[in-house]
Design a protein around this motif. Structure first.
Motif, PDB file in Angstrom:
ATOM      1  N   ALA A   4     107.425  45.180  -3.075  1.00 48.07           N
ATOM      2  CA  ALA A   4     107.487  44.355  -4.116  1.00 48.07           C
ATOM      3  C   ALA A   4     108.536  44.453  -5.031  1.00 48.07           C
ATOM      4  O   ALA A   4     109.106  45.788  -5.072  1.00 48.07           O
ATOM      5  CB  ALA A   4     106.021  44.558  -4.741  1.00 48.07           C
ATOM      6  N   CYS A  20     107.634  39.698  -2.421  1.00 45.37           N
ATOM      7  CA  CYS A  20     106.952  40.616  -1.821  1.00 45.37           C
ATOM      8  C   CYS A  20     107.632  40.573  -0.122  1.00 45.37           C
ATOM      9  O   CYS A  20     107.449  39.379   0.371  1.00 45.37           O
ATOM     10  CB  CYS A  20     105.521  40.596  -1.653  1.00 45.37           C
ATOM     11  SG  CYS A  20     104.827  41.928  -0.468  1.00 45.37           S
ATOM     12  N   TRP A  34      98.026  38.769  -3.794  1.00 44.16           N
ATOM     13  CA  TRP A  34      98.625  39.507  -4.780  1.00 44.16           C
ATOM     14  C   TRP A  34      97.452  40.029  -5.564  1.00 44.16           C
ATOM     15  O   TRP A  34      96.318  39.484  -5.824  1.00 44.16           O
ATOM     16  CB  TRP A  34      99.380  38.683  -5.779  1.00 44.16           C
ATOM     17  CG  TRP A  34     100.778  38.429  -5.302  1.00 44.16           C
ATOM     18  CD1 TRP A  34     101.073  37.366  -4.515  1.00 44.16           C
ATOM     19  CD2 TRP A  34     101.802  39.221  -5.498  1.00 44.16           C
ATOM     20  NE1 TRP A  34     102.429  37.340  -4.173  1.00 44.16           N
ATOM     21  CE2 TRP A  34     103.067  38.583  -4.462  1.00 44.16           C
ATOM     22  CE3 TRP A  34     102.501  40.511  -5.912  1.00 44.16           C
ATOM     23  CZ2 TRP A  34     104.147  39.032  -4.392  1.00 44.16           C
ATOM     24  CZ3 TRP A  34     103.471  41.041  -5.720  1.00 44.16           C
ATOM     25  CH2 TRP A  34     104.672  40.284  -5.317  1.00 44.16           C
ATOM     26  N   ARG A  36      96.469  42.896  -9.294  1.00 46.35           N
ATOM     27  CA  ARG A  36      97.305  43.664 -10.619  1.00 46.35           C
ATOM     28  C   ARG A  36      96.298  44.526 -11.187  1.00 46.35           C
ATOM     29  O   ARG A  36      95.060  44.541 -11.104  1.00 46.35           O
ATOM     30  CB  ARG A  36      97.530  42.471 -11.375  1.00 46.35           C
ATOM     31  CG  ARG A  36      96.425  41.820 -12.133  1.00 46.35           C
ATOM     32  CD  ARG A  36      96.996  40.566 -13.150  1.00 46.35           C
ATOM     33  NE  ARG A  36      95.683  39.898 -14.012  1.00 46.35           N
ATOM     34  CZ  ARG A  36      96.156  39.075 -14.816  1.00 46.35           C
ATOM     35  NH1 ARG A  36      97.467  38.676 -14.981  1.00 46.35           N
ATOM     36  NH2 ARG A  36      95.263  38.230 -15.407  1.00 46.35           N
ATOM     37  N   THR A  48      95.986  34.461  -3.428  1.00 43.82           N
ATOM     38  CA  THR A  48      96.223  34.585  -2.194  1.00 43.82           C
ATOM     39  C   THR A  48      96.488  33.292  -1.281  1.00 43.82           C
ATOM     40  O   THR A  48      96.361  32.325  -1.872  1.00 43.82           O
ATOM     41  CB  THR A  48      94.817  35.184  -1.284  1.00 43.82           C
ATOM     42  OG1 THR A  48      94.975  35.332  -0.004  1.00 43.82           O
ATOM     43  CG2 THR A  48      93.711  34.353  -1.546  1.00 43.82           C
ATOM     44  N   ILE A  68     101.506  30.950  -6.164  1.00 46.89           N
ATOM     45  CA  ILE A  68     101.697  31.904  -4.847  1.00 46.89           C
ATOM     46  C   ILE A  68     102.460  30.834  -4.039  1.00 46.89           C
ATOM     47  O   ILE A  68     102.084  29.639  -3.538  1.00 46.89           O
ATOM     48  CB  ILE A  68     100.584  32.582  -4.351  1.00 46.89           C
ATOM     49  CG1 ILE A  68     101.023  33.624  -3.244  1.00 46.89           C
ATOM     50  CG2 ILE A  68      99.515  31.653  -3.775  1.00 46.89           C
ATOM     51  CD1 ILE A  68      99.848  34.308  -2.888  1.00 46.89           C
ATOM     52  N   SER A  77     106.811  36.775   0.235  1.00 53.10           N
ATOM     53  CA  SER A  77     105.943  36.014  -0.451  1.00 53.10           C
ATOM     54  C   SER A  77     106.252  36.052  -1.881  1.00 53.10           C
ATOM     55  O   SER A  77     106.727  37.114  -2.370  1.00 53.10           O
ATOM     56  CB  SER A  77     104.176  36.484  -0.251  1.00 53.10           C
ATOM     57  OG  SER A  77     103.634  35.952  -1.373  1.00 53.10           O
ATOM     58  N   LEU A  79     105.068  35.208  -6.180  1.00 52.10           N
ATOM     59  CA  LEU A  79     104.502  34.723  -7.276  1.00 52.10           C
ATOM     60  C   LEU A  79     105.174  34.393  -8.596  1.00 52.10           C
ATOM     61  O   LEU A  79     105.907  34.882  -8.950  1.00 52.10           O
ATOM     62  CB  LEU A  79     103.414  36.322  -7.412  1.00 52.10           C
ATOM     63  CG  LEU A  79     102.316  35.742  -8.572  1.00 52.10           C
ATOM     64  CD1 LEU A  79     101.454  34.873  -8.053  1.00 52.10           C
ATOM     65  CD2 LEU A  79     101.830  37.030  -8.959  1.00 52.10           C
ATOM     66  N   TYR A  92     101.678  44.811 -10.609  1.00 56.45           N
ATOM     67  CA  TYR A  92     101.280  43.759  -9.651  1.00 56.45           C
ATOM     68  C   TYR A  92     101.654  44.335  -8.288  1.00 56.45           C
ATOM     69  O   TYR A  92     102.659  44.713  -7.790  1.00 56.45           O
ATOM     70  CB  TYR A  92     102.321  42.465  -9.763  1.00 56.45           C
ATOM     71  CG  TYR A  92     101.431  41.839 -11.031  1.00 56.45           C
ATOM     72  CD1 TYR A  92     102.080  42.109 -12.407  1.00 56.45           C
ATOM     73  CD2 TYR A  92     100.847  40.603 -10.818  1.00 56.45           C
ATOM     74  CE1 TYR A  92     101.290  41.418 -13.441  1.00 56.45           C
ATOM     75  CE2 TYR A  92     100.468  39.865 -11.940  1.00 56.45           C
ATOM     76  CZ  TYR A  92     100.419  40.241 -13.073  1.00 56.45           C
ATOM     77  OH  TYR A  92     100.076  39.609 -14.319  1.00 56.45           O
ATOM     78  N   TYR A  93     100.517  44.321  -7.343  1.00 56.35           N
ATOM     79  CA  TYR A  93     100.712  44.833  -6.026  1.00 56.35           C
ATOM     80  C   TYR A  93     100.376  43.652  -4.879  1.00 56.35           C
ATOM     81  O   TYR A  93      99.621  42.553  -5.193  1.00 56.35           O
ATOM     82  CB  TYR A  93      99.629  45.662  -5.730  1.00 56.35           C
ATOM     83  CG  TYR A  93      99.707  46.934  -6.632  1.00 56.35           C
ATOM     84  CD1 TYR A  93      98.804  46.950  -7.910  1.00 56.35           C
ATOM     85  CD2 TYR A  93     100.037  48.194  -5.948  1.00 56.35           C
ATOM     86  CE1 TYR A  93      98.868  48.082  -8.495  1.00 56.35           C
ATOM     87  CE2 TYR A  93     100.241  49.318  -6.698  1.00 56.35           C
ATOM     88  CZ  TYR A  93      99.520  49.274  -7.900  1.00 56.35           C
ATOM     89  OH  TYR A  93      99.573  50.337  -8.736  1.00 56.35           O
ATOM     90  N   CYS A  94     101.424  43.576  -3.949  1.00 57.67           N
ATOM     91  CA  CYS A  94     101.269  42.494  -2.948  1.00 57.67           C
ATOM     92  C   CYS A  94     100.354  43.424  -1.764  1.00 57.67           C
ATOM     93  O   CYS A  94     100.522  44.431  -1.604  1.00 57.67           O
ATOM     94  CB  CYS A  94     102.530  42.024  -2.303  1.00 57.67           C
ATOM     95  SG  CYS A  94     103.720  43.138  -1.692  1.00 57.67           S
ATOM     96  N   TRP A 116      99.425  47.397   2.076  1.00 57.79           N
ATOM     97  CA  TRP A 116      99.701  47.468   0.609  1.00 57.79           C
ATOM     98  C   TRP A 116     101.205  47.741   0.213  1.00 57.79           C
ATOM     99  O   TRP A 116     101.636  48.543   0.738  1.00 57.79           O
ATOM    100  CB  TRP A 116      98.768  48.285  -0.512  1.00 57.79           C
ATOM    101  CG  TRP A 116      97.188  47.591  -0.357  1.00 57.79           C
ATOM    102  CD1 TRP A 116      96.418  47.829   0.777  1.00 57.79           C
ATOM    103  CD2 TRP A 116      96.657  46.748  -1.363  1.00 57.79           C
ATOM    104  NE1 TRP A 116      95.308  47.122   0.316  1.00 57.79           N
ATOM    105  CE2 TRP A 116      95.444  46.500  -0.882  1.00 57.79           C
ATOM    106  CE3 TRP A 116      97.253  46.409  -2.577  1.00 57.79           C
ATOM    107  CZ2 TRP A 116      94.544  45.726  -1.678  1.00 57.79           C
ATOM    108  CZ3 TRP A 116      96.063  45.612  -3.155  1.00 57.79           C
ATOM    109  CH2 TRP A 116      94.766  45.435  -2.624  1.00 57.79           C
TER     110      TRP A 116
END
Length: 126
Positions: A4, A20, A34, A36, A48, A68, A77, A79, A92-94, A116
């Motif tokens: 990310a 990502c 995604w 958070r 998603t 997204i 990807s 966001l 923020y995590y993908c 992740w």
């Protein structure tokens, strides 16, 4: 592997796009999501997107402000975050889910995702 990037500091009302990049598996086989995690809070679902890109789901808190998307040719990807609020401040995590059919988006639970990324920090100042 998911990487990310794109986080940073933005003023309330502003916009930011985070990305990502996926490697190691055919990106078109991955449903992307995604999540958070705000300071002192649990990680939560944001959005998603299906493998086709045609199906998306959003958390109520971001619907209408966040979008997204995905570019299968670039294994990425995105966001897009608009009208940002201080409460959007979070890491923020993908995440990626392998094995869903082409038209199904991912779930809202962390346990439904197989891979992740490391997270990117988004800070929204008031």
């Amino acid at each position: 592997q998911l990487q990310a990037s794109g986080g940073g500091l933005v003023q309330a009302g502003g916009s930011l796009r985070i990305s990502c990049l996926a490697s190691g598996r055919a990106f078109s086989n991955l449903v992307m999501g995604w999540f958070r995690q705000a300071p002192g809070k649990e990680r939560e679902f944001v959005t998603t997107i299906s493998r086709s890109g045609g199906t998306t789901y959003y958390a109520d808190s971001v619907r209408g402000r966040f979008t997204i998307s995905r570019d299968n040719a670039k294994s990425t990807s995105y966001l897009e975050m608009n009208s940002l609020k201080p409460e959007d401040t979070a890491v923020y995590y993908c995440a990626a889910d392998f094995g869903r059919n082409y038209y199904s988006a991912g779930g809202r639970a962390e346990t439904e995702y197989d891979y992740w990324g490391q997270g990117t920090l988004v800070t929204v100042s008031s």
